[in-house]
Design a protein around this motif. Structure first.
Motif, PDB file in Angstrom:
ATOM      1  N   ALA A 448      41.369 -34.524  22.213  1.00  0.00           N
ATOM      2  CA  ALA A 448      41.872 -36.026  21.694  1.00  0.00           C
ATOM      3  C   ALA A 448      42.574 -35.954  20.356  1.00  0.00           C
ATOM      4  CB  ALA A 448      40.599 -36.940  21.756  1.00  0.00           C
ATOM      5  N   ASP A 449      42.027 -34.875  19.330  1.00  0.00           N
ATOM      6  CA  ASP A 449      42.474 -35.074  18.067  1.00  0.00           C
ATOM      7  C   ASP A 449      43.939 -34.562  17.852  1.00  0.00           C
ATOM      8  OD1 ASP A 449      41.484 -32.669  18.726  1.00  0.00           O
ATOM      9  OD2 ASP A 449      41.048 -32.007  16.847  1.00  0.00           O
ATOM     10  N   LEU A 450      44.602 -33.998  18.980  1.00  0.00           N
ATOM     11  CA  LEU A 450      45.698 -33.112  18.963  1.00  0.00           C
ATOM     12  C   LEU A 450      46.732 -34.173  19.972  1.00  0.00           C
ATOM     13  CD1 LEU A 450      45.078 -29.487  18.640  1.00  0.00           C
ATOM     14  CD2 LEU A 450      45.818 -31.058  17.044  1.00  0.00           C
ATOM     15  N   GLU A 451      46.013 -35.112  20.425  1.00  0.00           N
ATOM     16  CA  GLU A 451      47.098 -35.644  21.609  1.00  0.00           C
ATOM     17  C   GLU A 451      48.340 -36.248  20.842  1.00  0.00           C
ATOM     18  OE1 GLU A 451      46.455 -39.206  24.863  1.00  0.00           O
ATOM     19  OE2 GLU A 451      44.861 -38.576  23.781  1.00  0.00           O
ATOM     20  N   GLY A 452      49.526 -36.041  21.543  1.00  0.00           N
ATOM     21  CA  GLY A 452      50.721 -36.581  21.076  1.00  0.00           C
ATOM     22  C   GLY A 452      51.334 -35.644  19.975  1.00  0.00           C
ATOM     23  N   GLU A 453      50.694 -34.580  19.362  1.00  0.00           N
ATOM     24  CA  GLU A 453      51.312 -33.617  18.505  1.00  0.00           C
ATOM     25  C   GLU A 453      52.399 -32.801  19.313  1.00  0.00           C
ATOM     26  OE1 GLU A 453      51.049 -33.527  15.398  1.00  0.00           O
ATOM     27  OE2 GLU A 453      49.301 -34.747  14.940  1.00  0.00           O
ATOM     28  N   MET A 454      53.472 -32.551  18.800  1.00  0.00           N
ATOM     29  CA  MET A 454      54.447 -31.717  19.277  1.00  0.00           C
ATOM     30  C   MET A 454      53.984 -30.230  19.277  1.00  0.00           C
ATOM     31  SD  MET A 454      58.086 -33.234  18.022  1.00  0.00           S
ATOM     32  CE  MET A 454      57.456 -33.749  16.488  1.00  0.00           C
ATOM     33  N   ILE A 455      53.824 -29.594  20.385  1.00  0.00           N
ATOM     34  CA  ILE A 455      53.285 -28.276  20.537  1.00  0.00           C
ATOM     35  C   ILE A 455      54.179 -27.184  19.670  1.00  0.00           C
ATOM     36  CG2 ILE A 455      52.960 -26.220  22.005  1.00  0.00           C
ATOM     37  CD1 ILE A 455      52.136 -28.482  24.277  1.00  0.00           C
ATOM     38  N   ALA A 456      55.483 -27.318  19.904  1.00  0.00           N
ATOM     39  CA  ALA A 456      56.128 -26.409  18.993  1.00  0.00           C
ATOM     40  C   ALA A 456      55.897 -26.345  17.618  1.00  0.00           C
ATOM     41  CB  ALA A 456      57.757 -26.679  19.076  1.00  0.00           C
ATOM     42  N   PHE A 457      55.546 -27.360  17.057  1.00  0.00           N
ATOM     43  CA  PHE A 457      55.071 -27.389  15.328  1.00  0.00           C
ATOM     44  C   PHE A 457      53.587 -27.323  14.910  1.00  0.00           C
ATOM     45  CE2 PHE A 457      59.130 -30.529  15.885  1.00  0.00           C
ATOM     46  CZ  PHE A 457      59.986 -28.974  15.756  1.00  0.00           C
ATOM     47  N   LEU A 458      52.832 -27.221  15.933  1.00  0.00           N
ATOM     48  CA  LEU A 458      51.426 -26.789  15.722  1.00  0.00           C
ATOM     49  C   LEU A 458      51.198 -25.542  14.952  1.00  0.00           C
ATOM     50  CD1 LEU A 458      49.767 -27.644  19.174  1.00  0.00           C
ATOM     51  CD2 LEU A 458      49.750 -28.989  17.339  1.00  0.00           C
ATOM     52  N   SER A 459      50.519 -25.717  13.888  1.00  0.00           N
ATOM     53  CA  SER A 459      49.911 -24.522  13.170  1.00  0.00           C
ATOM     54  C   SER A 459      48.714 -23.913  13.694  1.00  0.00           C
ATOM     55  CB  SER A 459      49.611 -24.977  11.629  1.00  0.00           C
ATOM     56  OG  SER A 459      48.488 -25.879  11.740  1.00  0.00           O
ATOM     57  N   ASP A 460      48.688 -22.607  13.338  1.00  0.00           N
ATOM     58  CA  ASP A 460      47.496 -21.949  13.959  1.00  0.00           C
ATOM     59  C   ASP A 460      46.036 -22.763  13.482  1.00  0.00           C
ATOM     60  OD1 ASP A 460      48.982 -19.990  15.043  1.00  0.00           O
ATOM     61  OD2 ASP A 460      49.127 -18.643  13.384  1.00  0.00           O
ATOM     62  N   GLU A 461      46.122 -23.054  12.211  1.00  0.00           N
ATOM     63  CA  GLU A 461      44.927 -23.620  11.939  1.00  0.00           C
ATOM     64  C   GLU A 461      44.485 -25.014  12.598  1.00  0.00           C
ATOM     65  OE1 GLU A 461      47.294 -22.655   9.966  1.00  0.00           O
ATOM     66  OE2 GLU A 461      46.581 -21.484   8.452  1.00  0.00           O
ATOM     67  N   SER A 462      45.437 -25.631  13.334  1.00  0.00           N
ATOM     68  CA  SER A 462      45.206 -26.876  13.942  1.00  0.00           C
ATOM     69  C   SER A 462      44.727 -26.708  15.436  1.00  0.00           C
ATOM     70  CB  SER A 462      46.423 -27.921  13.974  1.00  0.00           C
ATOM     71  OG  SER A 462      47.363 -27.305  14.671  1.00  0.00           O
ATOM     72  N   LEU A 463      44.963 -25.293  15.818  1.00  0.00           N
ATOM     73  CA  LEU A 463      44.355 -25.009  17.417  1.00  0.00           C
ATOM     74  C   LEU A 463      43.212 -24.487  17.264  1.00  0.00           C
ATOM     75  CD1 LEU A 463      47.694 -23.100  18.189  1.00  0.00           C
ATOM     76  CD2 LEU A 463      47.078 -25.448  18.814  1.00  0.00           C
ATOM     77  N   ILE A 464      42.246 -25.256  17.859  1.00  0.00           N
ATOM     78  CA  ILE A 464      40.933 -25.009  17.938  1.00  0.00           C
ATOM     79  C   ILE A 464      40.415 -25.192  19.605  1.00  0.00           C
ATOM     80  CG2 ILE A 464      40.276 -25.927  15.797  1.00  0.00           C
ATOM     81  CD1 ILE A 464      39.343 -28.579  17.067  1.00  0.00           C
ATOM     82  N   LEU A 465      39.568 -24.896  19.800  1.00  0.00           N
ATOM     83  CA  LEU A 465      39.074 -24.965  21.349  1.00  0.00           C
ATOM     84  C   LEU A 465      38.336 -26.161  21.375  1.00  0.00           C
ATOM     85  CD1 LEU A 465      36.860 -21.439  21.681  1.00  0.00           C
ATOM     86  CD2 LEU A 465      39.360 -22.053  22.881  1.00  0.00           C
ATOM     87  N   SER A 466      38.624 -26.864  22.459  1.00  0.00           N
ATOM     88  CA  SER A 466      38.224 -28.267  22.765  1.00  0.00           C
ATOM     89  C   SER A 466      36.747 -28.533  22.994  1.00  0.00           C
ATOM     90  CB  SER A 466      39.134 -28.743  24.038  1.00  0.00           C
ATOM     91  OG  SER A 466      38.692 -28.192  25.161  1.00  0.00           O
ATOM     92  N   THR A 467      36.056 -27.216  23.277  1.00  0.00           N
ATOM     93  CA  THR A 467      34.712 -27.626  23.624  1.00  0.00           C
ATOM     94  C   THR A 467      33.850 -27.031  22.457  1.00  0.00           C
ATOM     95  OG1 THR A 467      34.974 -25.260  24.646  1.00  0.00           O
ATOM     96  CG2 THR A 467      35.045 -27.343  26.047  1.00  0.00           C
ATOM     97  N   THR A 468      34.212 -25.871  21.925  1.00  0.00           N
ATOM     98  CA  THR A 468      33.367 -25.256  20.873  1.00  0.00           C
ATOM     99  C   THR A 468      33.816 -25.487  19.319  1.00  0.00           C
ATOM    100  OG1 THR A 468      34.451 -23.014  20.878  1.00  0.00           O
ATOM    101  CG2 THR A 468      32.730 -23.503  22.189  1.00  0.00           C
ATOM    102  N   GLY A 469      35.261 -25.951  19.502  1.00  0.00           N
ATOM    103  CA  GLY A 469      35.478 -26.393  17.894  1.00  0.00           C
ATOM    104  C   GLY A 469      35.789 -25.008  17.144  1.00  0.00           C
ATOM    105  N   GLN A 470      35.697 -24.131  17.649  1.00  0.00           N
ATOM    106  CA  GLN A 470      35.891 -22.587  16.998  1.00  0.00           C
ATOM    107  C   GLN A 470      37.472 -22.301  16.659  1.00  0.00           C
ATOM    108  OE1 GLN A 470      33.463 -20.730  15.694  1.00  0.00           O
ATOM    109  NE2 GLN A 470      32.121 -22.682  16.333  1.00  0.00           N
ATOM    110  N   PRO A 471      37.739 -21.543  15.519  1.00  0.00           N
ATOM    111  CA  PRO A 471      39.213 -21.483  15.297  1.00  0.00           C
ATOM    112  C   PRO A 471      39.633 -20.240  16.144  1.00  0.00           C
ATOM    113  CG  PRO A 471      37.715 -20.452  13.634  1.00  0.00           C
ATOM    114  CD  PRO A 471      36.875 -21.444  14.349  1.00  0.00           C
ATOM    115  N   ILE A 472      40.931 -20.118  16.235  1.00  0.00           N
ATOM    116  CA  ILE A 472      41.599 -19.199  16.822  1.00  0.00           C
ATOM    117  C   ILE A 472      41.260 -17.812  16.327  1.00  0.00           C
ATOM    118  CG2 ILE A 472      43.456 -20.446  17.672  1.00  0.00           C
ATOM    119  CD1 ILE A 472      45.271 -19.434  15.770  1.00  0.00           C
ATOM    120  N   SER A 473      41.147 -16.589  16.984  1.00  0.00           N
ATOM    121  CA  SER A 473      40.972 -15.354  16.283  1.00  0.00           C
ATOM    122  C   SER A 473      41.620 -14.891  15.278  1.00  0.00           C
ATOM    123  CB  SER A 473      40.831 -14.180  17.549  1.00  0.00           C
ATOM    124  OG  SER A 473      42.234 -13.989  18.151  1.00  0.00           O
ATOM    125  N   ALA A 474      41.235 -14.071  14.470  1.00  0.00           N
ATOM    126  CA  ALA A 474      42.229 -13.467  13.406  1.00  0.00           C
ATOM    127  C   ALA A 474      43.651 -12.721  13.812  1.00  0.00           C
ATOM    128  CB  ALA A 474      41.322 -12.803  12.465  1.00  0.00           C
TER     129      ALA A 474
END
Length: 567
Positions: A448-474
């Motif tokens: 829900a917090d990323l709904e409507g965001e353009m995928i091509a312009f997403l930053s790594d920091e904004s991508l989280i798991l929808s269930t655990t809220g953990q950041p993507i791996s290093a």
């Protein structure tokens, strides 16, 4: 003086005899009259063509044509409330070649009305109120080439109705109320090339109905109420080139029904109730377009269309297809476009489109496709457009993204894209292929917090798991360069604290803390401005590229066509 007087009198007499009737226009052998209250009198004996239009008399009799009967070749009466043509009216018009009686109130004609018209080639009786066909009408019309009976009130076609018309090429019976056809209705029409029975209420085609039509090239049966066809319905029409069966209620096509049609190049079967297509329905034929939309087809078996080796367009949209066999399209080496949109597909088989070297467009929008198989485009060397809009796609694995290299344009939006750490390969593909799709329309559907965001312009920091809220791996963060986000990230505080900020906190004394915080705020504002400007600049470049690409020409005959709701 006597001679002069005779000449003057002769001139006056000739002028009176040859004067053009009131409300008529005469030019040589042609006479055209409009809005007459009675049939024109004293027509020149040399008149060959008579046109009576929008007049108001109700009866036609032999005396009306007596002055020019011997020379008359064409007689047209249109838009006149005729209720009667008396017997013997045309007995003296033995040289008549074309007769047109249309838009009248006529419900019947005398049995022997045309008995002396041995030279008649064209008989047009459309848009009247004729209620029945009398076989005796046509017994003497041995040279008739065209017979037009459309838009009357006919209810049936009796046996041997046209038997004497041995030279007839064109017969139109459409737009009547015909519900019954005798199995011997078209006996004797061995030269007939065009037969139109569309826009009636025919429910059944009797056995042997078309058996004598060996030279028939076009048969129109669309817009009726036909529920089924027999396997031999068209077996004796080997010259058939066009067959129209659309907008009926046909539920099945028996095996072999189209086997003996080696010249058939056009067929319409759309808007029926077809539930399946068995292999063996279509024989060898030069068919180029096959329209099957708006039926109830649930699956397409292997080799269903294998004999249609010249087929260029196959439209299966707006059905109920949930399964496509891997070899459903086998043998279609000339196929340029296949439309499968608005069905119930959830997935496709490996190699579904292999062996189709001419394929340019695939329409798969408005289905329920959740994923594409590894060999989705196996064997496809080049594709103009792939339409995947309005499906249930959430992401693509890398091998699927690699297969898109053969496609010029892909339509992805909208789909419920899941924007978590696994979306990174798709995001990177969008960044690397801005000319293949419109990146600004491809947006996150979840979380829900990323709904409507353009995928091509997403930053790594904004991508989280929808269930655990953990950041993507290093590793992922290192492998893919960061793209400025479109809005502030709503991720955890750990992601908001940068390395630079931590170092400042460690070396700053309590007395200088206020200055450092002010400096940090200024730096943040500058970084945000830079990020916004970068996004705007990149967006302008992408939009310019997409616009340029869409203006390019030369994609081939059916590439990049403006699709309507069917295609």
């Amino acid at each position: 003086m006597g001679l002069v007087s005779h000449v003057i009198l002769l001139g006056c007499w000739a002028s009176a005899v040859w004067a053009c009737p009131d409300n008529c226009f005469c030019q040589g052998p042609r006479v055209q009259c409009n809005r007459l209250h009675s049939f024109p009198q004293n027509l020149p004996s040399s008149t060959r063509h008579i046109y009576i239009l929008e007049s108001s008399f109700a009866s036609l009799k032999q005396e009306d044509l007596k002055d020019c009967a011997d020379e008359l070749q064409e007689f047209v009466i249109r838009g006149t409330p005729l209720t009667e043509v008396q017997p013997h009216t045309l007995d003296l018009t033995v040289n008549m070649g074309t007769l047109v009686i249309t838009q009248t109130e006529l419900q019947d004609l005398p049995d022997a009305l045309f008995q002396n018209l041995h030279k008649l080639e064209n008989l047009i009786l459309k848009e009247n109120k004729l209620t029945a066909i009398r076989p005796n009408w046509f017994t003497s019309l041995v040279k008739l080439n065209l017979l037009e009976l459309s838009k009357n009130h006919l209810k049936s076609v009796p046996a041997f109705a046209f038997q004497s018309l041995s030279m007839l090429n064109y017969l139109n019976l459409n737009f009547n109320g015909i519900s019954e056809i005798s199995s011997e209705a078209f006996k004797g029409l061995s030269t007939l090339k065009i037969l139109r029975l569309n826009l009636n209420v025919i429910k059944e085609i009797p056995s042997g109905c078309f058996d004598n039509l060996t030279n028939l090239e076009e048969l129109s049966l669309q817009d009726n109420a036909i529920t089924h066809l027999q396997s031999h319905t068209f077996s004796e029409t080997p010259s058939l080139q066009k067959l129209f069966l659309s907008h009926n209620q046909i539920t099945t096509l028996p095996k072999g029904i189209f086997l003996n049609l080696p010249q058939l190049s056009q067929i319409s079967l759309y808007e029926n109730q077809l539930e399946s297509l068995a292999p063996g329905v279509f024989g060898q034929m030069p068919l180029k377009h096959l329209w099957l939309y708006d039926n109830k087809i649930s699956h397409v078996a292997d080799d269903t269309f294998r004999n249609l080796t010249l087929l260029q367009l196959l439209v299966l949209s707006r059905n109920q297809i949930s399964h496509l066999s891997a070899n459903a399209f086998r043998g279609l080496e000339q196929l340029g476009e296949v439309s499968l949109h608005t069905n119930l597909l959830k997935t496709l088989q490996d190699g579904t489109f292999q062996g189709l070297p001419k394929l340019i467009n695939i329409s798969l929008e408005h289905n329920f496709i959740e994923s594409l198989p590894n060999g989705f485009l196996q064997g496809v060397s080049h594709l103009g457009q792939l339409d995947l809009r309005n499906n249930s796609l959430q992401n693509f694995p890398e091998h699927t993204l690699d297969s898109f290299s053969v496609v010029d344009e892909i339509l992805f939006h909208p789909n419920p894209w899941r924007c978590d750490k696994d979306i990174v390969p798709f995001r990177d593909w969008l960044q690397q292929n801005p000319l293949k799709t419109n990146n600004t329309l491809i947006v996150c559907g979840m979380p829900a917090d990323l709904e409507g965001e353009m995928i091509a312009f997403l930053s790594d920091e904004s991508l989280i798991l929808s269930t655990t809220g953990q950041p993507i791996s290093a590793t992922k963060m290192t492998d893919h360069p960061q793209t400025p986000p479109l809005r502030k990230s709503t991720s955890s505080p750990a992601l908001k604290t940068t390395t630079t900020t931590s170092k400042i906190v460690e070396v700053t004394s309590s007395s200088g803390q206020e200055e450092v915080e002010t400096s940090t705020k200024n730096t943040s504002i500058i970084l945000i401005l830079i990020a916004v400007l970068t996004v705007v600049f990149v967006s302008m470049i992408l939009i310019s590229c997409v616009t340029w690409r869409r203006n390019k020409t030369g994609r081939g005959e059916i590439a990049r066509r403006n699709k309507n709701s069917v295609l």
